[in-house]
Motif scaffolding. Sequence first.
Motif, PDB file in Angstrom:
ATOM      1  N   ARG A 204       0.929  -1.196   0.005  1.00  0.00           N
ATOM      2  CA  ARG A 204      -0.083   0.155   0.158  1.00  0.00           C
ATOM      3  C   ARG A 204       0.818   1.342   0.172  1.00  0.00           C
ATOM      4  N   HIS A 205       0.373   2.161  -0.574  1.00  0.00           N
ATOM      5  CA  HIS A 205       1.132   3.479  -0.718  1.00  0.00           C
ATOM      6  C   HIS A 205       0.479   4.599   0.284  1.00  0.00           C
ATOM      7  N   ASN A 206      -0.897   4.503   0.321  1.00  0.00           N
ATOM      8  CA  ASN A 206      -1.674   5.325   1.212  1.00  0.00           C
ATOM      9  C   ASN A 206      -2.558   4.477   2.187  1.00  0.00           C
ATOM     10  N   VAL A 207      -2.287   4.430   3.619  1.00  0.00           N
ATOM     11  CA  VAL A 207      -2.792   3.566   4.383  1.00  0.00           C
ATOM     12  C   VAL A 207      -4.418   3.965   4.505  1.00  0.00           C
ATOM     13  N   LEU A 208      -4.726   5.202   4.437  1.00  0.00           N
ATOM     14  CA  LEU A 208      -6.152   5.576   4.693  1.00  0.00           C
ATOM     15  C   LEU A 208      -7.004   5.376   3.621  1.00  0.00           C
ATOM     16  N   ASN A 209      -6.316   5.292   2.421  1.00  0.00           N
ATOM     17  CA  ASN A 209      -7.446   4.992   1.147  1.00  0.00           C
ATOM     18  C   ASN A 209      -6.479   4.033   0.104  1.00  0.00           C
ATOM     19  N   VAL A 210      -6.497   2.904   0.127  1.00  0.00           N
ATOM     20  CA  VAL A 210      -5.836   2.037  -0.788  1.00  0.00           C
ATOM     21  C   VAL A 210      -6.585   1.704  -2.105  1.00  0.00           C
ATOM     22  N   ARG A 211      -5.940   2.160  -3.415  1.00  0.00           N
ATOM     23  CA  ARG A 211      -6.706   1.970  -4.583  1.00  0.00           C
ATOM     24  C   ARG A 211      -6.102   0.713  -5.106  1.00  0.00           C
ATOM     25  N   PRO A 349      -7.866  16.336  -1.331  1.00  0.00           N
ATOM     26  CA  PRO A 349      -7.702  15.690  -2.635  1.00  0.00           C
ATOM     27  C   PRO A 349      -6.329  15.243  -3.084  1.00  0.00           C
ATOM     28  N   LYS A 350      -5.321  16.144  -2.889  1.00  0.00           N
ATOM     29  CA  LYS A 350      -3.999  15.906  -3.066  1.00  0.00           C
ATOM     30  C   LYS A 350      -3.450  14.573  -2.579  1.00  0.00           C
ATOM     31  N   LYS A 351      -4.201  14.373  -1.214  1.00  0.00           N
ATOM     32  CA  LYS A 351      -3.467  13.113  -0.433  1.00  0.00           C
ATOM     33  C   LYS A 351      -4.476  12.011  -0.608  1.00  0.00           C
ATOM     34  N   ASP A 352      -5.556  12.137  -1.239  1.00  0.00           N
ATOM     35  CA  ASP A 352      -6.664  11.278  -1.582  1.00  0.00           C
ATOM     36  C   ASP A 352      -7.359  10.609  -0.441  1.00  0.00           C
ATOM     37  N   ILE A 353      -7.636  11.455   0.755  1.00  0.00           N
ATOM     38  CA  ILE A 353      -8.399  11.203   1.943  1.00  0.00           C
ATOM     39  C   ILE A 353      -9.555  11.666   2.020  1.00  0.00           C
ATOM     40  N   PHE A 354     -10.560  10.609   2.273  1.00  0.00           N
ATOM     41  CA  PHE A 354     -11.916  10.846   2.545  1.00  0.00           C
ATOM     42  C   PHE A 354     -12.426  10.549   3.841  1.00  0.00           C
ATOM     43  N   VAL A 355     -13.501  11.287   4.254  1.00  0.00           N
ATOM     44  CA  VAL A 355     -14.318  10.955   5.313  1.00  0.00           C
ATOM     45  C   VAL A 355     -15.451  10.046   4.893  1.00  0.00           C
ATOM     46  N   ARG A 356     -15.568   9.155   5.830  1.00  0.00           N
ATOM     47  CA  ARG A 356     -16.710   8.121   5.574  1.00  0.00           C
ATOM     48  C   ARG A 356     -17.851   8.361   6.435  1.00  0.00           C
ATOM     49  N   LEU A 357     -19.008   8.141   5.824  1.00  0.00           N
ATOM     50  CA  LEU A 357     -20.204   7.936   6.509  1.00  0.00           C
ATOM     51  C   LEU A 357     -20.935   6.518   6.389  1.00  0.00           C
TER      52      LEU A 357
END
Length: 376
Positions: A204-211, A349-357
Amino acid sequence: MKIFASFICLFICYHLQGQDPSRFQRYLGGFAVDTTDAAKPQFLVYPTIGFSPETNLEVGFSGLYLYYRHQDTTNRLSEFSGRIFYTLERQYGAFLEHALYSDNNEWFYLGDLRYQSFPMLFYGVGIDARLADEQMVDISQFIIKERVLKKISKNFFAGVEMEFSRTTGVSFSNPELVEQDPGIIGENGANNFGLGLGLVLDTRHNVLNVRNGHFSELAFLHSSRHWGSDYNFSYLISDTRYFKAFRKHQVLALQLLGQFNIGDVPFNQLPQLGGPKILRGYYMGRYRDKNLLAAQMEYRFLPIPLNFTKRLGAVVFASAGTVYNESAQVSFNNLKGAVGTGLRFLLFPKKDIFVRLDYAITGEGDAFYIFIGEAF
Protein backbone atom coordinates in the motif's frame (compact mmCIF):
# COMPACT_ATOMS: atom_id res chain seq x y z
CA MET A 1 -26.03 4.83 17.14
CA LYS A 2 -23.89 7.92 16.79
CA ILE A 3 -23.61 10.64 14.12
CA PHE A 4 -20.85 13.22 14.39
CA ALA A 5 -21.53 16.84 13.51
CA SER A 6 -18.01 17.18 12.14
CA PHE A 7 -19.19 15.56 8.90
CA ILE A 8 -21.65 18.39 8.37
CA CYS A 9 -18.93 20.92 9.21
CA LEU A 10 -16.72 19.56 6.46
CA PHE A 11 -19.43 20.13 3.85
CA ILE A 12 -19.93 23.68 5.14
CA CYS A 13 -16.19 24.28 4.82
CA TYR A 14 -16.33 23.35 1.16
CA HIS A 15 -18.76 26.19 0.45
CA LEU A 16 -16.63 28.83 2.19
CA GLN A 17 -14.65 29.46 -1.00
CA GLY A 18 -15.32 32.77 -2.66
CA GLN A 19 -16.67 34.45 0.47
CA ASP A 20 -15.02 37.00 2.74
CA PRO A 21 -13.77 34.57 5.36
CA SER A 22 -12.80 35.14 8.94
CA ARG A 23 -9.59 33.61 10.27
CA PHE A 24 -11.55 30.57 11.48
CA GLN A 25 -13.28 30.23 8.11
CA ARG A 26 -9.94 30.48 6.30
CA TYR A 27 -8.59 27.75 8.56
CA LEU A 28 -11.46 25.38 7.78
CA GLY A 29 -11.74 26.40 4.16
CA GLY A 30 -8.05 25.77 3.62
CA PHE A 31 -8.53 22.12 4.40
CA ALA A 32 -11.61 21.87 2.23
CA VAL A 33 -9.94 23.45 -0.81
CA ASP A 34 -6.58 21.73 -0.16
CA THR A 35 -4.42 24.07 -2.23
CA THR A 36 -1.19 23.03 -0.52
CA ASP A 37 1.62 21.17 -2.20
CA ALA A 38 0.91 17.43 -2.07
CA ALA A 39 4.34 16.81 -0.55
CA LYS A 40 3.84 19.21 2.37
CA PRO A 41 2.59 17.98 5.78
CA GLN A 42 -1.04 18.69 6.56
CA PHE A 43 -2.73 19.05 9.94
CA LEU A 44 -6.42 19.27 10.79
CA VAL A 45 -8.17 19.72 14.14
CA TYR A 46 -11.96 19.76 14.25
CA PRO A 47 -14.71 19.51 16.90
CA THR A 48 -16.94 16.45 17.24
CA ILE A 49 -20.38 16.20 18.78
CA GLY A 50 -22.20 12.92 19.28
CA PHE A 51 -25.01 11.22 21.15
CA SER A 52 -25.74 7.66 22.21
CA PRO A 53 -27.96 6.10 24.89
CA GLU A 54 -24.86 5.06 26.86
CA THR A 55 -23.06 8.41 26.79
CA ASN A 56 -25.78 11.07 26.46
CA LEU A 57 -24.19 14.12 24.77
CA GLU A 58 -20.55 13.68 23.79
CA VAL A 59 -18.21 16.54 22.83
CA GLY A 60 -14.58 16.41 21.85
CA PHE A 61 -11.87 17.18 19.32
CA SER A 62 -10.27 15.06 16.64
CA GLY A 63 -7.00 15.62 14.84
CA LEU A 64 -5.22 14.28 11.78
CA TYR A 65 -1.61 14.82 10.72
CA LEU A 66 -0.38 13.57 7.33
CA TYR A 67 3.13 13.75 5.91
CA TYR A 68 5.69 12.17 3.64
CA ARG A 69 9.13 11.60 5.18
CA HIS A 70 11.43 14.42 3.97
CA GLN A 71 8.42 15.62 1.89
CA ASP A 72 9.33 12.93 -0.63
CA THR A 73 6.17 11.47 -2.19
CA THR A 74 8.06 8.33 -3.24
CA ASN A 75 7.92 7.46 0.45
CA ARG A 76 4.64 6.09 1.74
CA LEU A 77 2.17 8.47 3.36
CA SER A 78 2.48 8.54 7.16
CA GLU A 79 -0.41 9.50 9.41
CA PHE A 80 -1.25 10.33 13.00
CA SER A 81 -4.91 10.45 14.02
CA GLY A 82 -6.37 11.12 17.45
CA ARG A 83 -9.51 11.97 19.35
CA ILE A 84 -10.41 13.14 22.85
CA PHE A 85 -13.96 13.21 24.21
CA TYR A 86 -16.05 13.90 27.30
CA THR A 87 -19.71 13.10 27.94
CA LEU A 88 -22.49 14.40 30.18
CA GLU A 89 -22.30 11.04 31.97
CA ARG A 90 -18.73 11.95 33.05
CA GLN A 91 -17.14 9.47 30.68
CA TYR A 92 -13.96 10.42 28.88
CA GLY A 93 -11.20 9.02 26.74
CA ALA A 94 -8.35 9.69 24.33
CA PHE A 95 -7.22 7.71 21.27
CA LEU A 96 -4.06 8.05 19.17
CA GLU A 97 -3.27 5.87 16.14
CA HIS A 98 -0.32 5.97 13.76
CA ALA A 99 1.14 4.37 10.65
CA LEU A 100 4.63 5.83 10.14
CA TYR A 101 7.28 5.15 7.51
CA SER A 102 10.93 6.17 7.62
CA ASP A 103 12.93 7.39 4.63
CA ASN A 104 12.89 4.88 1.77
CA ASN A 105 10.32 2.99 3.84
CA GLU A 106 13.12 1.19 5.67
CA TRP A 107 11.17 1.11 8.95
CA PHE A 108 7.45 0.80 9.56
CA TYR A 109 5.83 1.77 12.90
CA LEU A 110 2.19 0.76 13.25
CA GLY A 111 0.19 1.05 16.46
CA ASP A 112 -2.23 2.86 18.70
CA LEU A 113 -2.62 4.14 22.24
CA ARG A 114 -5.92 4.60 23.99
CA TYR A 115 -7.34 5.40 27.40
CA GLN A 116 -11.01 5.40 28.21
CA SER A 117 -13.20 5.47 31.27
CA PHE A 118 -16.27 4.30 29.51
CA PRO A 119 -19.17 1.90 30.13
CA MET A 120 -19.90 -0.64 27.43
CA LEU A 121 -22.65 -3.12 26.75
CA PHE A 122 -21.73 -6.73 27.48
CA TYR A 123 -23.64 -9.81 26.34
CA GLY A 124 -21.45 -12.65 27.53
CA VAL A 125 -18.98 -14.93 25.75
CA GLY A 126 -19.73 -17.03 22.67
CA ILE A 127 -21.66 -16.82 19.43
CA ASP A 128 -24.85 -17.74 21.33
CA ALA A 129 -24.67 -14.66 23.59
CA ARG A 130 -28.23 -13.38 23.91
CA LEU A 131 -29.58 -9.86 23.66
CA ALA A 132 -31.67 -10.69 26.71
CA ASP A 133 -28.44 -10.98 28.74
CA GLU A 134 -27.36 -7.46 27.89
CA GLN A 135 -25.82 -5.60 30.80
CA MET A 136 -23.62 -2.59 31.36
CA VAL A 137 -20.03 -2.96 32.50
CA ASP A 138 -18.14 0.06 33.83
CA ILE A 139 -14.50 -0.22 32.94
CA SER A 140 -11.35 1.87 32.63
CA GLN A 141 -8.82 0.73 30.05
CA PHE A 142 -5.32 1.79 29.04
CA ILE A 143 -4.02 -0.01 25.95
CA ILE A 144 -0.80 0.31 23.96
CA LYS A 145 -0.24 -1.65 20.75
CA GLU A 146 2.95 -1.19 18.77
CA ARG A 147 4.76 -2.85 15.87
CA VAL A 148 8.37 -1.99 15.01
CA LEU A 149 9.14 -3.56 11.66
CA LYS A 150 12.25 -3.52 9.45
CA LYS A 151 12.09 -3.79 5.68
CA ILE A 152 13.53 -7.13 4.57
CA SER A 153 12.76 -6.71 0.89
CA LYS A 154 10.83 -4.17 -1.17
CA ASN A 155 7.42 -4.77 0.45
CA PHE A 156 8.20 -7.29 3.19
CA PHE A 157 8.71 -6.23 6.82
CA ALA A 158 9.58 -8.22 9.95
CA GLY A 159 10.05 -7.23 13.56
CA VAL A 160 8.70 -7.20 17.09
CA GLU A 161 5.17 -6.56 18.26
CA MET A 162 3.91 -5.74 21.74
CA GLU A 163 0.62 -5.08 23.46
CA PHE A 164 0.05 -3.78 26.99
CA SER A 165 -3.41 -3.71 28.52
CA ARG A 166 -4.39 -2.40 31.96
CA THR A 167 -8.01 -2.79 33.03
CA THR A 168 -9.33 -1.30 36.28
CA GLY A 169 -12.60 -0.26 37.90
CA VAL A 170 -14.57 -3.18 36.45
CA SER A 171 -18.19 -3.28 37.63
CA PHE A 172 -20.99 -5.34 36.05
CA SER A 173 -24.60 -4.23 36.36
CA ASN A 174 -25.67 -7.89 36.64
CA PRO A 175 -22.76 -9.71 38.32
CA GLU A 176 -24.82 -12.88 38.81
CA LEU A 177 -24.65 -13.59 35.08
CA VAL A 178 -20.89 -13.20 35.15
CA GLU A 179 -20.50 -15.58 38.06
CA GLN A 180 -22.52 -18.23 36.20
CA ASP A 181 -20.33 -18.08 33.07
CA PRO A 182 -16.99 -19.94 33.46
CA GLY A 183 -15.80 -18.46 30.17
CA ILE A 184 -15.51 -14.97 31.68
CA ILE A 185 -12.01 -14.28 33.01
CA GLY A 186 -10.58 -11.01 34.34
CA GLU A 187 -13.89 -9.75 35.70
CA ASN A 188 -12.02 -7.91 38.46
CA GLY A 189 -9.53 -6.21 36.13
CA ALA A 190 -6.11 -7.27 34.89
CA ASN A 191 -2.70 -6.20 33.65
CA ASN A 192 -1.28 -8.05 30.66
CA PHE A 193 1.79 -7.59 28.51
CA GLY A 194 2.11 -9.50 25.25
CA LEU A 195 5.35 -9.73 23.29
CA GLY A 196 6.11 -11.51 20.05
CA LEU A 197 7.10 -11.42 16.40
CA GLY A 198 5.33 -10.12 13.35
CA LEU A 199 5.59 -10.45 9.57
CA VAL A 200 3.98 -7.90 7.25
CA LEU A 201 3.69 -7.86 3.47
CA ASP A 202 2.56 -4.37 2.46
CA THR A 203 2.33 -2.86 -1.02
CA ARG A 204 0.00 0.00 0.00
CA HIS A 205 1.13 3.57 -0.65
CA ASN A 206 -1.68 5.34 1.25
CA VAL A 207 -2.96 3.44 4.30
CA LEU A 208 -6.06 5.66 4.65
CA ASN A 209 -7.32 5.00 1.13
CA VAL A 210 -5.81 2.10 -0.80
CA ARG A 211 -6.63 1.87 -4.50
CA ASN A 212 -4.25 -0.91 -5.54
CA GLY A 213 -2.16 -3.26 -3.46
CA HIS A 214 -2.40 -5.69 -0.60
CA PHE A 215 -1.56 -5.97 3.07
CA SER A 216 -0.97 -9.18 5.00
CA GLU A 217 0.08 -9.49 8.65
CA LEU A 218 0.90 -12.63 10.60
CA ALA A 219 1.78 -12.11 14.26
CA PHE A 220 2.29 -14.34 17.28
CA LEU A 221 2.36 -12.87 20.80
CA HIS A 222 2.58 -14.38 24.25
CA SER A 223 1.43 -12.90 27.56
CA SER A 224 3.17 -14.41 30.58
CA ARG A 225 3.16 -14.02 34.34
CA HIS A 226 6.97 -14.14 34.13
CA TRP A 227 7.01 -10.58 32.74
CA GLY A 228 4.25 -9.05 34.82
CA SER A 229 1.02 -10.28 33.26
CA ASP A 230 -1.85 -11.53 35.39
CA TYR A 231 -2.68 -14.33 32.92
CA ASN A 232 -0.81 -16.73 30.66
CA PHE A 233 -2.11 -16.89 27.10
CA SER A 234 -0.87 -16.83 23.51
CA TYR A 235 -2.52 -15.44 20.42
CA LEU A 236 -2.06 -15.61 16.66
CA ILE A 237 -3.36 -12.85 14.39
CA SER A 238 -3.79 -13.20 10.62
CA ASP A 239 -5.03 -10.16 8.69
CA THR A 240 -5.05 -10.15 4.87
CA ARG A 241 -6.41 -7.32 2.70
CA TYR A 242 -6.57 -6.99 -1.09
CA PHE A 243 -7.36 -3.89 -3.15
CA LYS A 244 -7.92 -3.70 -6.91
CA ALA A 245 -8.91 -0.67 -8.98
CA PHE A 246 -11.53 -1.28 -11.67
CA ARG A 247 -12.32 1.36 -14.22
CA LYS A 248 -11.69 4.94 -13.19
CA HIS A 249 -12.14 5.72 -9.47
CA GLN A 250 -13.68 2.32 -8.62
CA VAL A 251 -12.04 0.00 -6.10
CA LEU A 252 -12.80 -3.51 -4.88
CA ALA A 253 -11.57 -4.07 -1.30
CA LEU A 254 -11.47 -7.46 0.47
CA GLN A 255 -10.39 -8.48 3.98
CA LEU A 256 -10.02 -11.85 5.72
CA LEU A 257 -9.33 -11.70 9.46
CA GLY A 258 -8.52 -14.43 11.96
CA GLN A 259 -7.59 -14.26 15.66
CA PHE A 260 -6.80 -17.41 17.61
CA ASN A 261 -6.09 -17.70 21.37
CA ILE A 262 -4.83 -20.39 23.72
CA GLY A 263 -4.87 -20.04 27.51
CA ASP A 264 -6.68 -17.81 29.99
CA VAL A 265 -7.81 -14.74 28.05
CA PRO A 266 -9.47 -11.83 29.94
CA PHE A 267 -12.95 -11.03 28.66
CA ASN A 268 -11.96 -7.56 27.41
CA GLN A 269 -9.07 -8.99 25.33
CA LEU A 270 -11.08 -11.70 23.60
CA PRO A 271 -11.46 -11.22 19.81
CA GLN A 272 -14.63 -9.21 19.19
CA LEU A 273 -17.08 -8.80 16.33
CA GLY A 274 -18.83 -5.48 15.78
CA GLY A 275 -17.91 -1.82 15.74
CA PRO A 276 -16.70 0.61 13.07
CA LYS A 277 -14.15 -1.71 11.41
CA ILE A 278 -15.35 -5.32 11.30
CA LEU A 279 -18.99 -6.44 11.03
CA ARG A 280 -20.25 -2.87 11.07
CA GLY A 281 -23.83 -2.62 12.33
CA TYR A 282 -23.29 -4.76 15.41
CA TYR A 283 -22.37 -3.16 18.73
CA MET A 284 -18.62 -3.45 19.33
CA GLY A 285 -18.04 -6.66 21.26
CA ARG A 286 -21.56 -7.95 20.59
CA TYR A 287 -19.93 -11.35 20.03
CA ARG A 288 -16.62 -12.41 21.58
CA ASP A 289 -14.76 -15.64 22.24
CA LYS A 290 -11.26 -17.14 22.09
CA ASN A 291 -11.24 -17.41 18.30
CA LEU A 292 -12.61 -15.25 15.50
CA LEU A 293 -13.02 -15.65 11.75
CA ALA A 294 -14.43 -12.79 9.67
CA ALA A 295 -14.46 -11.48 6.11
CA GLN A 296 -15.71 -8.30 4.49
CA MET A 297 -15.82 -6.68 1.08
CA GLU A 298 -16.47 -3.20 -0.25
CA TYR A 299 -16.97 -1.73 -3.69
CA ARG A 300 -15.94 1.93 -3.62
CA PHE A 301 -16.70 4.79 -6.01
CA LEU A 302 -14.04 7.37 -5.15
CA PRO A 303 -15.38 9.78 -6.24
CA ILE A 304 -18.73 9.50 -8.02
CA PRO A 305 -18.53 11.13 -11.48
CA LEU A 306 -20.81 14.14 -10.91
CA ASN A 307 -20.91 17.40 -12.85
CA PHE A 308 -21.30 19.69 -9.85
CA THR A 309 -18.57 18.26 -7.58
CA LYS A 310 -15.64 15.86 -7.53
CA ARG A 311 -15.74 15.51 -3.75
CA LEU A 312 -18.51 12.95 -3.20
CA GLY A 313 -18.02 9.20 -3.22
CA ALA A 314 -20.02 6.14 -2.24
CA VAL A 315 -19.55 2.52 -1.22
CA VAL A 316 -21.52 -0.67 -0.75
CA PHE A 317 -20.26 -3.32 1.66
CA ALA A 318 -21.02 -6.70 3.19
CA SER A 319 -19.40 -8.72 5.96
CA ALA A 320 -19.75 -12.03 7.79
CA GLY A 321 -18.05 -13.56 10.79
CA THR A 322 -18.21 -15.85 13.78
CA VAL A 323 -16.50 -16.49 17.11
CA TYR A 324 -15.92 -19.85 18.79
CA ASN A 325 -14.12 -21.47 21.72
CA GLU A 326 -12.62 -24.54 20.03
CA SER A 327 -12.01 -25.47 16.41
CA ALA A 328 -14.62 -28.24 16.65
CA GLN A 329 -17.24 -25.56 17.30
CA VAL A 330 -16.76 -23.75 13.97
CA SER A 331 -19.99 -23.83 11.97
CA PHE A 332 -21.27 -21.85 9.00
CA ASN A 333 -24.67 -21.97 10.69
CA ASN A 334 -23.25 -19.60 13.30
CA LEU A 335 -22.18 -16.90 10.84
CA LYS A 336 -23.39 -13.38 11.55
CA GLY A 337 -23.75 -11.00 8.62
CA ALA A 338 -24.16 -7.32 7.84
CA VAL A 339 -24.67 -5.22 4.72
CA GLY A 340 -24.56 -1.51 4.16
CA THR A 341 -23.80 1.52 2.10
CA GLY A 342 -22.07 4.81 2.68
CA LEU A 343 -21.13 8.26 1.46
CA ARG A 344 -17.64 9.67 1.13
CA PHE A 345 -16.39 13.26 1.17
CA LEU A 346 -12.95 14.01 -0.28
CA LEU A 347 -11.23 15.93 2.52
CA PHE A 348 -7.66 16.15 1.14
CA PRO A 349 -7.74 15.82 -2.69
CA LYS A 350 -3.98 15.84 -3.18
CA LYS A 351 -3.51 13.11 -0.56
CA ASP A 352 -6.65 11.21 -1.59
CA ILE A 353 -8.15 11.16 1.92
CA PHE A 354 -11.91 10.74 2.38
CA VAL A 355 -14.29 11.11 5.31
CA ARG A 356 -16.60 8.09 5.50
CA LEU A 357 -20.23 7.99 6.60
CA ASP A 358 -21.47 4.39 6.75
CA TYR A 359 -24.93 2.97 7.35
CA ALA A 360 -25.02 -0.75 8.19
CA ILE A 361 -27.92 -3.17 8.62
CA THR A 362 -27.89 -6.41 10.63
CA GLY A 363 -30.43 -8.90 11.91
CA GLU A 364 -30.42 -6.95 15.18
CA GLY A 365 -30.81 -3.41 13.85
CA ASP A 366 -28.78 -0.71 12.14
CA ALA A 367 -26.03 1.79 12.95
CA PHE A 368 -24.23 4.86 11.59
CA TYR A 369 -20.47 5.47 11.61
CA ILE A 370 -18.31 8.41 10.62
CA PHE A 371 -14.50 8.45 10.50
CA ILE A 372 -11.61 9.74 8.46
CA GLY A 373 -10.19 6.96 6.30
CA GLU A 374 -11.72 3.67 5.23
CA ALA A 375 -12.64 0.83 7.60
CA PHE A 376 -9.82 -1.28 6.16
